[in-house]
Design a protein around this motif. Structure first.
Motif, PDB file in Angstrom:
ATOM      1  N   ARG A  13       0.677  -1.109  -0.064  1.00 49.03           N
ATOM      2  CA  ARG A  13       0.028   0.036  -0.022  1.00 49.03           C
ATOM      3  C   ARG A  13       0.731   1.409   0.128  1.00 49.03           C
ATOM      4  O   ARG A  13       0.242   2.181  -0.367  1.00 49.03           O
ATOM      5  CB  ARG A  13      -0.746  -0.076   1.259  1.00 49.03           C
ATOM      6  N   ARG A  24       0.757   7.131  -0.766  1.00 52.23           N
ATOM      7  CA  ARG A  24      -0.342   6.099  -0.420  1.00 52.23           C
ATOM      8  C   ARG A  24      -1.457   6.608  -1.473  1.00 52.23           C
ATOM      9  O   ARG A  24      -1.648   7.544  -2.223  1.00 52.23           O
ATOM     10  CB  ARG A  24      -0.980   6.331   0.853  1.00 52.23           C
ATOM     11  N   GLY A  25      -2.432   5.268  -1.574  1.00 51.13           N
ATOM     12  CA  GLY A  25      -3.672   5.752  -2.534  1.00 51.13           C
ATOM     13  C   GLY A  25      -4.529   6.215  -1.713  1.00 51.13           C
ATOM     14  O   GLY A  25      -4.591   6.253  -0.559  1.00 51.13           O
ATOM     15  N   GLN A  26      -5.762   6.613  -2.419  1.00 51.51           N
ATOM     16  CA  GLN A  26      -6.848   7.202  -1.549  1.00 51.51           C
ATOM     17  C   GLN A  26      -7.928   6.023  -1.631  1.00 51.51           C
ATOM     18  O   GLN A  26      -7.869   4.944  -2.510  1.00 51.51           O
ATOM     19  CB  GLN A  26      -7.541   8.278  -2.649  1.00 51.51           C
ATOM     20  N   ALA A  27      -8.704   6.046  -0.483  1.00 53.32           N
ATOM     21  CA  ALA A  27      -9.732   5.060  -0.322  1.00 53.32           C
ATOM     22  C   ALA A  27     -10.995   5.365  -1.053  1.00 53.32           C
ATOM     23  O   ALA A  27     -11.053   6.534  -1.816  1.00 53.32           O
ATOM     24  CB  ALA A  27      -9.995   5.073   1.184  1.00 53.32           C
ATOM     25  N   LYS A  28     -11.986   4.544  -0.989  1.00 52.16           N
ATOM     26  CA  LYS A  28     -13.469   4.808  -1.523  1.00 52.16           C
ATOM     27  C   LYS A  28     -13.379   4.775  -3.316  1.00 52.16           C
ATOM     28  O   LYS A  28     -14.201   5.488  -3.827  1.00 52.16           O
ATOM     29  CB  LYS A  28     -14.029   6.068  -1.310  1.00 52.16           C
ATOM     30  N   MET A  29     -12.566   4.202  -3.703  1.00 51.25           N
ATOM     31  CA  MET A  29     -12.423   4.140  -5.251  1.00 51.25           C
ATOM     32  C   MET A  29     -12.721   2.588  -5.830  1.00 51.25           C
ATOM     33  O   MET A  29     -12.291   2.329  -7.077  1.00 51.25           O
ATOM     34  CB  MET A  29     -10.761   4.560  -5.762  1.00 51.25           C
ATOM     35  N   ARG A  30     -13.133   1.604  -5.002  1.00 48.81           N
ATOM     36  CA  ARG A  30     -13.141   0.295  -5.407  1.00 48.81           C
ATOM     37  C   ARG A  30     -14.542  -0.204  -5.933  1.00 48.81           C
ATOM     38  O   ARG A  30     -14.626  -0.989  -6.818  1.00 48.81           O
ATOM     39  CB  ARG A  30     -12.845  -0.608  -4.168  1.00 48.81           C
ATOM     40  N   LYS A  36     -20.898   8.264  -7.355  1.00 51.34           N
ATOM     41  CA  LYS A  36     -19.942   9.262  -7.124  1.00 51.34           C
ATOM     42  C   LYS A  36     -19.728  10.303  -8.242  1.00 51.34           C
ATOM     43  O   LYS A  36     -19.796   9.870  -9.400  1.00 51.34           O
ATOM     44  CB  LYS A  36     -18.684   8.358  -6.595  1.00 51.34           C
ATOM     45  N   LYS A  41     -14.281  11.409  -8.385  1.00 46.30           N
ATOM     46  CA  LYS A  41     -13.476  10.052  -8.818  1.00 46.30           C
ATOM     47  C   LYS A  41     -12.194  10.465  -9.332  1.00 46.30           C
ATOM     48  O   LYS A  41     -11.343   9.902  -9.252  1.00 46.30           O
ATOM     49  CB  LYS A  41     -14.298   9.217  -9.837  1.00 46.30           C
ATOM     50  N   LEU A  44      -9.938  11.238  -6.403  1.00 47.10           N
ATOM     51  CA  LEU A  44      -9.444  10.055  -5.637  1.00 47.10           C
ATOM     52  C   LEU A  44      -8.587   9.233  -6.346  1.00 47.10           C
ATOM     53  O   LEU A  44      -8.170   8.268  -5.762  1.00 47.10           O
ATOM     54  CB  LEU A  44     -10.804   9.297  -5.240  1.00 47.10           C
ATOM     55  N   SER A  47      -2.658  10.147  -6.180  1.00 48.12           N
ATOM     56  CA  SER A  47      -2.138   9.521  -5.003  1.00 48.12           C
ATOM     57  C   SER A  47      -1.919  10.685  -4.044  1.00 48.12           C
ATOM     58  O   SER A  47      -2.036  11.721  -4.228  1.00 48.12           O
ATOM     59  CB  SER A  47      -0.722   8.997  -5.208  1.00 48.12           C
TER      60      SER A  47
END
Length: 65
Positions: A13, A24-30, A36, A41, A44, A47
């Motif tokens: 990660r 780090r990567g961002q959350a809430k993109m899966r 959204k 998007k 997000l 990085s």
């Protein structure tokens, strides 16, 4: 003294930059991306850097990065 073990979850990660910051990567993109906003998007997808409060904790998990 034995070698330190890298936290394998953290190694997937986080990446260390040349200046020593931790990316780090961002959350809430899966998933659930249809609800959204496009602007959200796009933001997000970029990085980010680990905050100063969490830097010490994360850097201990990736000692050889």
């Amino acid at each position: 003294m034995p070698k330190m073990k890298t936290h394998s979850g953290a190694a997937k990660r986080f990446r260390k930059t040349g200046t020593g910051k931790i990316k780090r990567g961002q959350a809430k993109m899966r998933h659930i991306l249809t609800s959204k906003d496009t602007k959200t998007k796009r933001k997000l997808g970029a990085s980010a850097f680990v905050s100063d409060a969490d830097y010490h904790k994360v850097s201990r998990m990736i000692p050889y990065a």
